[in-house]
Design an enzyme around this catalytic site. Sequence first.
Site, PDB file in Angstrom:
ATOM      1  N   LYS A   1      45.622  42.339  45.888  1.00 12.15           N
ATOM      2  CA  LYS A   1      46.314  43.392  45.121  1.00 12.15           C
ATOM      3  C   LYS A   1      46.603  44.654  45.948  1.00 12.15           C
ATOM      4  O   LYS A   1      47.451  44.637  46.814  1.00 12.15           O
ATOM      5  CB  LYS A   1      45.515  43.736  43.867  1.00 12.15           C
ATOM      6  CG  LYS A   1      45.461  42.568  42.883  1.00 12.15           C
ATOM      7  CD  LYS A   1      45.085  43.021  41.497  1.00 12.15           C
ATOM      8  CE  LYS A   1      44.683  41.870  40.633  1.00 12.15           C
ATOM      9  NZ  LYS A   1      45.413  41.712  39.399  1.00 12.15           N
TER      10      LYS A   1
ATOM     11  N   ASP B   1      34.225  39.238  44.401  1.00 10.58           N
ATOM     12  CA  ASP B   1      35.670  39.169  44.257  1.00 10.58           C
ATOM     13  C   ASP B   1      36.166  40.600  44.075  1.00 10.58           C
ATOM     14  O   ASP B   1      36.076  41.175  42.993  1.00 10.58           O
ATOM     15  CB  ASP B   1      36.012  38.282  43.044  1.00 10.58           C
ATOM     16  CG  ASP B   1      37.508  38.184  42.827  1.00 10.58           C
ATOM     17  OD1 ASP B   1      38.256  38.933  43.487  1.00 10.58           O
ATOM     18  OD2 ASP B   1      37.927  37.370  41.980  1.00 10.58           O
TER      19      ASP B   1
ATOM     20  N   TYR C   1      37.280  37.383  35.876  1.00 10.39           N
ATOM     21  CA  TYR C   1      38.489  36.599  36.154  1.00 10.39           C
ATOM     22  C   TYR C   1      38.628  36.419  37.660  1.00 10.39           C
ATOM     23  O   TYR C   1      38.409  37.369  38.420  1.00 10.39           O
ATOM     24  CB  TYR C   1      39.719  37.330  35.592  1.00 10.39           C
ATOM     25  CG  TYR C   1      41.031  36.615  35.834  1.00 10.39           C
ATOM     26  CD1 TYR C   1      41.440  35.583  34.996  1.00 10.39           C
ATOM     27  CD2 TYR C   1      41.863  36.979  36.897  1.00 10.39           C
ATOM     28  CE1 TYR C   1      42.651  34.921  35.213  1.00 10.39           C
ATOM     29  CE2 TYR C   1      43.074  36.324  37.119  1.00 10.39           C
ATOM     30  CZ  TYR C   1      43.460  35.302  36.276  1.00 10.39           C
ATOM     31  OH  TYR C   1      44.658  34.650  36.486  1.00 10.39           O
TER      32      TYR C   1
HETATM   33  N1  PMP Z   1      40.315  37.987  41.159  1.00 10.99           N
HETATM   34  C1  PMP Z   1      40.401  39.063  40.368  1.00 10.99           C
HETATM   35  C2  PMP Z   1      39.179  39.909  40.161  1.00 10.99           C
HETATM   36  C3  PMP Z   1      41.610  39.398  39.751  1.00 10.99           C
HETATM   37  O1  PMP Z   1      41.657  40.436  38.916  1.00 10.99           O
HETATM   38  C4  PMP Z   1      42.736  38.583  40.000  1.00 10.99           C
HETATM   39  C5  PMP Z   1      44.081  38.898  39.379  1.00 10.99           C
HETATM   40  N2  PMP Z   1      44.064  39.575  38.193  1.00 10.99           N
HETATM   41  C6  PMP Z   1      42.594  37.479  40.832  1.00 10.99           C
HETATM   42  C7  PMP Z   1      41.382  37.212  41.413  1.00 10.99           C
HETATM   43  C8  PMP Z   1      43.752  36.578  41.119  1.00 10.99           C
HETATM   44  O2  PMP Z   1      44.678  37.234  41.937  1.00 10.99           O
HETATM   45  P1  PMP Z   1      46.197  36.756  41.975  1.00 10.99           P
HETATM   46  O3  PMP Z   1      46.773  37.035  40.634  1.00 10.99           O
HETATM   47  O4  PMP Z   1      46.806  37.553  43.089  1.00 10.99           O
HETATM   48  O5  PMP Z   1      46.182  35.293  42.285  1.00 10.99           O
END
Ligand code: PMP
Length: 456
Positions: free
Chosen positions: A280, A252, A148
């Site tokens: 995060k 990521d 994701y």
């Molecule tokens: N990349 C990863 C690996 C994530 O887990 C998430 C959020 N779950 C995101 C990107 C997107 O981050 P945000 O919800 O702060 O936009």
Amino acid sequence: MSTDTHKLDLTKSKKYYKKIWDVLPGGSHYNFGGSELAFVVPFAKGKGTNVWDLDGNKHLDLFCKFGALIVGHNNQEYNEILIQNMQKLTSVDTFDLEQELCEKLVKYIPSAEKIRFSLSGTEAVQNALRLARGFTGKPKFLRFHGHYHGNADNVIGGRYSGDLNRPEPEVFKGDLLDTKGRFPNTLQDQSFMIPWNDEKALEYVLEQRAHEIAAVLMEPVCINGGGILPRDGYLEKAKELCEKHHVLLIFDEIITGVRFGLGGVQKTLGVTPHISTFGKAFAGGAIPVSAIVGRSDIMNFYSTGKVIHAGTFNGYPLGIAAVKATYQLIEQDPDCYDRMAGYMKQIASLFIKAAHAVDMPLVVQGMPNGMVFHSQDHLVERSEGYSGEVKYCDIIIREISKRYGIQFSPLSRIYSNMMMNQDDVSLFEERIFEAMENARKIIDITFPDGVDQWNN
Ligand code: PMP
């Protein structure tokens, strides 16, 4: 709370939650939490790992705002740094903490030679992709089933088609891609999707398509796809293949960065990507900050204006202070990762024991400070490899546990925070057995013929 059970009286909380639907669509700020069936418990205060709902019940917060909350609720030292910073300076473009913080990040994060800040994970990933397109001059990217990367049209949803010669992501019923309002074919036009942890698949698709691929984008430990670790040598091979084909490797690390180490999980795993994204837990969990970090020659596409990056609040003082505070807190408490992991391992083993007590299979996998549970008897090795029924059982477990004051994160995650202590483990032990007894009853009603994967 009644005398013979740990099931909570949630009358006021439920009433509030029902009412909020009038003004908050779905009773939630995103589509992964609330639904007609699911109940999002509203909270009034928190301390450490505990949060208290509107009825005054104490809950164990293993949700940690999708893994962001690493400092714990109401962490005095963190709060103090943020308050002091607010009293010093409110909002300017560049200020006197940035250099110190960027130098620190460069020191810790192997892939960071230069840094740009942003707010959300989604935004950081989009900017990393744009940077990769700008740097390589190629239009598309390759991503992996189950990973994701945020809520933009070009990264959300889709599954592997099953055919490496046709690696455009495929839509299926119930998929996030199967929702309205998306610009047609954005995902399919911009990206390819293949199974992760499969060297041969990656090699094949890059051989065929690298001329149009700017970046290979992955979670280096795939938490979103089930808590799956990279196979030995896979990340090294991915980097080698990317370099062979003039493709940038993007890690990521929105979940894994800081939560698994100050240098990201890339430091632990010993593979340095060309670009990475942090978010995060990067700023502790109360304040949104994300970052795009990478090699100087790539990041210099920003310096020269060849690639655009913008954002009113990028690098805002409170955010920078929050990242600095998070690094400072962890530096002062270098054993915190092992300590949290110790509590998490106890929680995992109690959880498995509680499942077995009601004759249910359960595995817990991932990394100790970001674990994922699955109600099956063997580890998930491929995110495309566990069944819808198991996923549904996991949702039932999460929903039922809420009624006993245990908050798991959506997609069956369990997250730690720095203020965790042995009392949190005791609270978990006190409640999880009854929660699992109840979950088992609901699963039996839902699947009267049994859960397929449990019988094989
Ligand atoms: N990349 C990863 C690996 C994530 O887990 C998430 C959020 N779950 C995101 C990107 C997107 O981050 P945000 O919800 O702060 O936009």
